[in-house]
Design a protein around this motif. Sequence first.
Motif, PDB file in Angstrom:
ATOM      1  N   GLY A  97       0.626  -1.074  -0.062  1.00 17.17           N
ATOM      2  CA  GLY A  97       0.154   0.121  -0.059  1.00 17.17           C
ATOM      3  C   GLY A  97       0.864   1.370  -0.010  1.00 17.17           C
ATOM      4  N   THR A  98       2.068   1.142   0.194  1.00 14.76           N
ATOM      5  CA  THR A  98       3.001   2.194   0.145  1.00 14.76           C
ATOM      6  C   THR A  98       3.775   2.467  -0.999  1.00 14.76           C
ATOM      7  N   ARG A  99       4.070   1.402  -1.645  1.00 18.69           N
ATOM      8  CA  ARG A  99       4.874   1.351  -2.912  1.00 18.69           C
ATOM      9  C   ARG A  99       4.413   0.229  -3.894  1.00 18.69           C
ATOM     10  N   GLU A 100       4.972   0.379  -5.183  1.00 15.61           N
ATOM     11  CA  GLU A 100       4.630  -0.577  -6.394  1.00 15.61           C
ATOM     12  C   GLU A 100       3.344  -1.099  -6.327  1.00 15.61           C
ATOM     13  N   PRO A 101       2.187   0.096  -6.301  1.00 18.07           N
ATOM     14  CA  PRO A 101       0.994  -0.645  -6.439  1.00 18.07           C
ATOM     15  C   PRO A 101       0.594  -1.105  -7.553  1.00 18.07           C
ATOM     16  N   GLU A 102       1.184  -0.793  -8.664  1.00 15.71           N
ATOM     17  CA  GLU A 102       0.994  -1.542  -9.946  1.00 15.71           C
ATOM     18  C   GLU A 102       1.306  -3.010  -9.848  1.00 15.71           C
ATOM     19  N   ILE A 103       2.104  -3.549  -9.163  1.00 11.55           N
ATOM     20  CA  ILE A 103       2.158  -4.841  -9.020  1.00 11.55           C
ATOM     21  C   ILE A 103       1.476  -5.628  -7.762  1.00 11.55           C
ATOM     22  N   TYR A 104       1.441  -4.784  -6.617  1.00 13.74           N
ATOM     23  CA  TYR A 104       1.008  -5.361  -5.353  1.00 13.74           C
ATOM     24  C   TYR A 104      -0.456  -4.835  -4.995  1.00 13.74           C
ATOM     25  N   GLY A 105      -0.851  -3.688  -5.809  1.00 13.08           N
ATOM     26  CA  GLY A 105      -2.455  -3.009  -5.344  1.00 13.08           C
ATOM     27  C   GLY A 105      -2.017  -2.006  -4.178  1.00 13.08           C
ATOM     28  N   PRO A 123       3.990 -15.214  -9.472  1.00 13.09           N
ATOM     29  CA  PRO A 123       5.437 -15.112  -9.643  1.00 13.09           C
ATOM     30  C   PRO A 123       5.833 -15.730 -10.956  1.00 13.09           C
ATOM     31  N   ALA A 124       4.761 -16.869 -11.398  1.00 15.03           N
ATOM     32  CA  ALA A 124       5.140 -17.406 -12.544  1.00 15.03           C
ATOM     33  C   ALA A 124       5.154 -16.637 -13.941  1.00 15.03           C
ATOM     34  N   ALA A 125       4.792 -15.411 -13.811  1.00 14.28           N
ATOM     35  CA  ALA A 125       4.768 -14.512 -14.780  1.00 14.28           C
ATOM     36  C   ALA A 125       5.822 -13.548 -14.787  1.00 14.28           C
ATOM     37  N   ARG A 126       6.857 -13.498 -13.762  1.00  7.55           N
ATOM     38  CA  ARG A 126       7.821 -12.683 -13.531  1.00  7.55           C
ATOM     39  C   ARG A 126       9.046 -12.933 -13.865  1.00  7.55           C
ATOM     40  N   ILE A 153      -2.923 -19.863  -4.717  1.00 11.83           N
ATOM     41  CA  ILE A 153      -3.662 -18.855  -5.080  1.00 11.83           C
ATOM     42  C   ILE A 153      -2.667 -17.445  -5.438  1.00 11.83           C
ATOM     43  N   ALA A 154      -2.465 -17.295  -6.785  1.00  7.23           N
ATOM     44  CA  ALA A 154      -1.617 -16.102  -7.189  1.00  7.23           C
ATOM     45  C   ALA A 154      -1.975 -15.312  -8.225  1.00  7.23           C
ATOM     46  N   GLY A 155      -1.746 -14.123  -8.338  1.00 14.31           N
ATOM     47  CA  GLY A 155      -2.061 -13.151  -9.330  1.00 14.31           C
ATOM     48  C   GLY A 155      -3.551 -12.297  -9.011  1.00 14.31           C
ATOM     49  N   PHE A 156      -4.181 -12.573  -8.035  1.00 12.42           N
ATOM     50  CA  PHE A 156      -5.418 -11.799  -7.671  1.00 12.42           C
ATOM     51  C   PHE A 156      -5.136 -10.659  -6.922  1.00 12.42           C
ATOM     52  N   GLY A 157      -4.086 -10.399  -6.621  1.00 14.23           N
ATOM     53  CA  GLY A 157      -3.882  -9.066  -5.714  1.00 14.23           C
ATOM     54  C   GLY A 157      -4.597  -9.589  -4.148  1.00 14.23           C
ATOM     55  N   ALA A 158      -4.907  -8.308  -3.374  1.00 14.72           N
ATOM     56  CA  ALA A 158      -5.330  -8.737  -2.030  1.00 14.72           C
ATOM     57  C   ALA A 158      -6.487  -9.485  -2.017  1.00 14.72           C
ATOM     58  N   HIS A 159      -7.352  -9.658  -3.065  1.00 17.57           N
ATOM     59  CA  HIS A 159      -8.536 -10.634  -3.049  1.00 17.57           C
ATOM     60  C   HIS A 159      -8.170 -11.949  -3.095  1.00 17.57           C
TER      61      HIS A 159
END
Length: 143
Positions: free
Chosen positions: A17-25, A103-106, A123-129
Motif C-alpha cells: 500500500g506504500t509502493r509498487e501499487p502496479e504490482i501489489y495493489g 510469480p510465474a509471470a515474473r 492462489i496467485a495473481g489476484f492481488g489482495a482478493h
Amino acid sequence: MAKPVYILNGPNLNLLGTREPEIYGSDTLGDIEARLGARSGETGIVFRQSNHEGELVDWVQEASVDAAALILNAGAYTHTSVALHDALRACNAPIIEVHLSNPAAREAFREQNFVAPLAKGTIAGFGAHGYELALEAALKLIK
Ligand code: CA2
C-alpha cells in the motif's frame, strides 16, 4: 475451543500500500487483515507479518499445533528458504499458499518455489482478493 486460521506474511509485505501499487495493489496489510477478520466468522484468524526467516519458522511451528489451517505468503522466502520448507514439511495444519502477484509471470528467479510442494494449493495473481479466496478455501477445508 475451535482453532483459528493462521495467516502469515513474509518479508517486505509490511510495505504493502506504500509502493509498487502496479504490482501489489493499494491495500495495506491492515486492510487485508480487517477484511479477513470480518469474513472468518467463529473460526477467527491470527494474522502476522515478519521480515525475519527464523520468526516465520517459529510461527509455522506454532501453527502446526494451534492452527486449523495455515495461509502463507512467504514473500521472497518462497523462492529461497529451505528452513521454511522444512518447517512446512513438519506442519500438521493444511497449508494454502497465496501471492498477490503471479510469480510465474515474473522474473525467472521466482520460478524456484520451496512452499508450493507442501501446499494444498496456491492462489496467485489476484492481488489482495487472493487472501479472501485463500480464506474461503481454508474454511471449506476445515469444516
Ligand atoms: O506476489 C507476492 O505476494 C509475493 O510473495 C511478493 C514478494 C515477492 O518476492 C514474491 O515473489 C511474490 C515481494 C513482497 C514485496 O512486497 C512489497 C510491497 C510493497 C512495496 C514493496 C514491496
